[in-house]
Design an enzyme around this catalytic site. Structure first.
Site, PDB file in Angstrom:
ATOM      1  N   ASP A 532       1.047  -1.192  -0.068  1.00 33.73           N
ATOM      2  CA  ASP A 532      -0.145   0.113  -0.008  1.00 33.73           C
ATOM      3  C   ASP A 532       0.822   1.245  -0.150  1.00 33.73           C
ATOM      4  OD1 ASP A 532       0.431   0.713   2.859  1.00 33.73           O
ATOM      5  OD2 ASP A 532      -0.452  -1.246   3.086  1.00 33.73           O
ATOM      6  N   GLU A 612      22.354 -22.395 -17.310  1.00 35.25           N
ATOM      7  CA  GLU A 612      21.243 -21.468 -16.819  1.00 35.25           C
ATOM      8  C   GLU A 612      22.068 -20.179 -16.103  1.00 35.25           C
ATOM      9  OE1 GLU A 612      18.004 -24.684 -15.068  1.00 35.25           O
ATOM     10  OE2 GLU A 612      20.004 -24.785 -14.218  1.00 35.25           O
TER      11      GLU A 612
END
Ligand code: GLA
Length: 731
Positions: A532, A612
């Site tokens: 928020d 990777e």
């Protein structure tokens, strides 16, 4: 001048780049809301119409004027119990038990800039900010309400809050104190709200407003995974690109309520503020209560337009300016090791991450007290050197020697039943007298309304932060609050605890910020349970969700983007199969999704193959290249909600329009499927753009009106990223 008080007509006008907001006190002193929307140069008071509606009563002084009723009039801050039967903005019980509040105009003033909201997060002033303060009074009960409007012209934002002051000689109890009330005389609106649960936060739901009241909110002591303190009202036909939209976002991290009512004649009211359930705040004579702020914004450019305004105000005036610089790409130990680590393991993670170009190692839960699982230790913020095998200073030094920053996890507002802190201070937990507490993840919630508790946690955190070299804190909050009872407050003040709790948390954050201005705090709450604007005032980024599956994140990050900028969304590449869903997703897709956020990794790098590692190294390099564009650019959702279920696409354009990064993830491959054509946005029509890695050039107009077919993704969950750069910029 963005504020005008017209002495002749009595109209107060707030003007931003594209919007106008107007109000006026009528002859009875009722502060009428006249208009909010697209800019006009008019006096909009002609919009207020009255009619005799049965069962809508009249104030005594207007008893002969049956068309005049508070039940009908559009108002700036509605009272209660005096004939307006719609949802109220304020409820107060006076000393004699009366519950009526009837506020009338008492004065107006303007101020250059704005004052800080003491003890609470707020929207920081810009060079252009101006403030209108309208004072209303109920002389019978001696209540004064100061309505504040801070105008942010460039961002098309108006920030509202209210100060309630007891001017009577007796105590009064506030039972509801909304931050804002907004009335529309008419309008067929849809509401968008953002609901969810742990591991699936901020999912947009859109529905037409029915007659009666629709409300969303949280009583969990936190803004919550379940209902974000942000709602949008939009025209029925509004899309991502067009239509009128209004937003209301609370700058608050605790209980909240958003109410929308369509009244008997089609008027629409929106009220937003602290949730009144369980709330009761006693005001002694002369005392005042401050509500949190609400950020209002209006756009006629559809949902994307409204989102851009929220992204701008949050990035420019809520998140502290010092975090506008590029933030470090981090590796977090949580999904890499959970509670099972020692210093050597952490150093191995750091080394491998450094080799892939990462800049910070974050040690998550488990480094303190007795904490090898989630059953104990919270509150005992003392480094477990036996587990680590060294001091935190030594660990942080060794991480720094590798050229990396170091971060640490805390959950400051919590206490485990099995902790030294709880054994010493059982009354420091929020617990009802004579009742067993509600447990959640084996923990209780500290009583942050108490100054001694805040002070203790502050000192305990400082001891760790002072000993080691720490540039970052992950600030977690892993349960909803229950048993909201403080052992330090008398029986008749318990209705203040939930809000005082938030004030205590904000005070702790403020004290730490003052002492460690360079410390970056990332908010977190079981993932995104406290995502928020209140937390963003202290934390430039917030962990978006505990669900790190890139496919789930498409929904979570997209939903979050309606109100919040990508620069605030904590987002990491995690292992595949994913730990929450078991889904297998390519590293390429995981990287592209995490790049529309703060980007980092959260997996064991020692388990990665060389190929990777090379891919992640390339992703980090790409992120560094695009970091400014991602953090500061203009974000567009390119697919409509519910319109397209086969792929999700979004893009970010640099502010000067010279560059754009387009991302698309295929969510459902079909046989013989149509080409995924997407039309870009935010480019300069006359500019020529080259697609990076090719010699293909397009004008901005072609890309925006004709679009491009992004058909490179041919498998479920495959992703494509396209980078367009203006040839002028390339030189
Ligand atoms: C929460 C956070 C996770 C992790 C754990 C640690 O769930 O969201 O990222 O920090 O707590 O207990």
């Amino acid at each position: 001048m963005s504020i005008q008080v017209n002495e002749r007509t009595g109209v107060f006008s707030l003007t931003t780049a594209h919007t106008l907001y107007q109000m006026k006190a009528d002859s009875s002193g009722v502060l009428l809301h006249l208009y909010y929307g697209q800019k006009t140069d008019e006096d909009m008071s002609y919009l207020v119409r009255t009619a005799d509606r049965g069962f809508s009563g009249n104030p005594y002084e207007m008893r002969n004027e049956r068309t005049y009723s508070l039940d009908q009039l559009p108002q700036e801050y509605s009272g209660s119990g005096v004939g307006d039967y719609r949802v109220s903005a304020v409820q107060v019980t006076g000393a004699n038990g009366s519950r009526s509040v009837d506020l009338r105009f008492a004065g107006v003033r303007t101020e250059k800039g704005r004052k800080a909201l003491p003890g609470m997060p707020f929207v920081r002033e810009s060079d252009e900010t101006e403030t209108l303060i309208v004072t209303l009074q109920d002389k019978v009960i001696g209540l004064e309400a100061e309505l504040r409007y801070h105008v942010f012209p460039s961002q098309d934002v108006i920030v509202r809050s209210v100060r309630l002051l007891n001017r009577s000689g007796q105590e009064m109890v506030i039972r509801k104190a909304a931050s804002a009330c907004l009335d529309f005389p008419f309008g067929e609106y849809d509401v968008l709200h953002f609901h969810g649960r742990h591991c699936m936060e901020r999912i947009p739901e859109r529905m037409p407003l029915p007659r009666g009241v629709v409300s969303f909110g949280s009583r969990r002591g936190m803004s919550s995974h379940h209902s974000n303190p942000f709602v949008i009202l939009c025209e029925r036909h509004a899309t991502e690109k067009s239509g009128e939209c209004y937003g209301a976002m609370m700058v608050y991290s605790g209980n909240h309520l958003e109410e929308m009512e369509v009244d008997q004649v089609g008027g629409v009211r929106l009220v937003s503020g602290i949730h009144p359930d369980g709330f009761a705040w006693t005001l002694a004579p002369g005392e005042a209560f401050e509500t949190p702020e609400v950020i209002l914004s209006f756009s006629a450019q559809g949902l994307n337009g409204l989102s851009r305004q929220y992204h701008d105000i949050l990035r420019q005036q809520v998140i502290a300016a010092r975090w506008r610089q590029p933030r470090p790409v981090l590796i977090n130990s949580w999904e890499a090791a959970y509670f099972d680590f020692d210093a050597e393991k952490i150093l191995n993670f750091a080394r491998a991450a450094r080799e892939m170009g990462m800049e910070m190692l974050v040690l998550d839960d488990g480094w303190f007290g007795k904490r090898d699982d989630d059953s104990s230790g919270l509150g005992d913020w003392v480094v477990n050197e036996r587990k680590l095998g060294c001091s935190m200073r030594e660990l942080s030094d060794r991480v720094h020697e590798m050229g990396m920053k170091f971060g640490l996890w805390f959950e400051p507002e919590m206490i485990s039943e099995d902790s030294d802190l709880y054994r010493a201070h059982p009354d420091w937990a929020l617990t009802d007298p004579d009742r067993k507490p509600v447990m959640s993840r084996n923990q209780m919630v500290l009583d942050m309304s108490r100054e001694d508790v805040v002070d203790y946690i502050y000192k305990a955190m400082c001891a760790v932060l002072d000993e080691a070299r720490i540039e970052y804190v992950k600030w977690d909050f892993n349960r909803s609050v229950a048993n909201v009872y403080s052992h330090a407050l008398p029986a008749n003040r318990q209705g203040e605890v939930a809000h005082r709790f938030m004030l205590g948390t904000y005070r702790l954050l403020e004290r730490l910020e003052a002492r460690y201005p360079d410390l970056m705090i990332e908010g977190c709450s079981g993932g995104g349970g406290r995502f928020d604007a209140g937390m963003l005032f202290y934390c430039p980024q917030i962990w978006c969700s505990d669900d790190t599956d890139a496919v789930e994140r498409l929904e979570i990050q997209r939903g979050t983007s309606y109100g919040y900028p990508v620069s605030a969304m904590g987002s990491h590449v995690s292992a595949s199969p994913n730990h929450q869903t078991g889904r297998i997703v390519s590293l390429n897709t995981r990287g592209i999704v995490a790049q529309s956020g703060t980007f980092g990794i959260e997996l064991n790098p020692e388990k990665l193959s060389e190929t990777e590692k090379d891919s992640i190294r390339e992703q980090v390099r790409a992120y560094h290249r695009y970091q400014e564009l991602i953090a500061d650019g203009t974000y567009y959702r390119l697919t409509e909600l519910d319109e397209n279920r086969d792929y999700v696409a979004w893009m970010i354009t640099s502010r000067d329009g010279s560059e754009a990064l387009v991302s698309l993830v295929m969510t459902h491959v079909r046989a013989n499927s149509p080409f995924p054509y997407i039309r870009l946005q935010g480019l300069l029509p006359g500019e020529t753009y080259q697609l990076e890695g090719t010699d293909r050039c397009f004008t901005g107009a072609a890309l925006m009106h004709g679009g491009v077919a992004v058909d490179q993704a041919r498998e479920d969950y495959e992703a494509v990223q396209l980078h367009f750069v203006s040839t002028r910029k390339k030189g």
